[in-house]
Design a protein around this motif. Structure first.
Motif: not given
Length: 220
Positions: A74-81, A122-124
């Motif tokens: 889910p897109l909302g969980k992406v920043p948790d990585l 979110q992921f350079p």
């Protein structure tokens, strides 16, 4: 034979695991609940006549398993990585934005960016490709057909890196679909939720026409 990491074992992740292992790829899959929660899927793959293998792992292990990773959470969980999770990797992003599930994400609400561009920020260090975003999960296996089949279903692929785009296009073809070059990551709004090409089955020519018909929400 390639090793492919998959982060996310829901509908899309599990179907891609089945499709990739059927081709002979070795898949390393992870979810937020841990490897033990994937025992049933691993057993299913092991007991089926497939040339590839499926291994359950942690998120970090799946991301590091090969240079090609599928991100399907889910897109909302992406920043948790972790932000460095995909450095040096090619990442296939399958995500769609559903505010009722993901929470409000202002740059997606006002369409100043696309879902995949937001994810890539979110992921350079990762190379991102948008694919498998507009097909219901079950149809990844149910609708697959050999190349050259009349009426074969098409799927779009978007990327800024041409080599990465071609690599994923070849994978799409191998699992049973025609690949339509949808352009850059910035162009991928044309296949986001509620656009004409999102969801139904289309041939390559039909899908190109649907991409051309798409309008941004703010222009409707």
């Amino acid at each position: 034979m390639t090793t492919i990491g998959i982060i996310g074992s829901g509908n899309i992740g599990s179907q891609l695991a089945r499709a990739f292992t059927a081709l002979g790829h070795n898949v390393v899959i992870a979810n937020s609940r841990g490897p033990a929660s994937l025992a049933g899927l691993v057993t299913e793959i092991a007991d089926s006549p497939r040339a590839g293998t499926l291994t359950a792992a942690t998120v970090a292990e799946a991301a590091a398993a090969g240079d090609l990773v599928v991100l399907t959470i889910p897109l909302g969980k992406v920043p948790d990585l972790p932000r460095d999770l995909f450095a040096g990797r090619t990442v296939i992003d399958t995500g769609n934005y559903y505010p009722q599930r993901d929470g409000q994400i202002p740059p997606l609400d006002d369409e100043t960016t696309t879902t995949v561009e937001w994810v890539a920020e979110q992921f350079p260090g990762g190379t991102f490709v948008k694919a498998f975003t507009h097909i219901p999960a079950r149809e990844i296996t149910d609708h697959a057909q050999p190349a050259g089949t009349d009426g074969r279903r098409a799927l779009t692929v978007h990327a800024d890196d041409e080599a990465a785009k071609q690599r994923v296009a070849q994978l799409i073809d191998a699992i049973g679909f025609d690949a339509v070059d949808g352009g850059t990551l910035a162009d991928s709004w044309r296949i986001q939720r509620d656009t004409p090409g999102y969801g139904p089955r289309f041939t390559a020519d039909e899908l190109r026409a649907k991409l051309a018909e798409a309008k941004r929400y703010r222009d409707m």
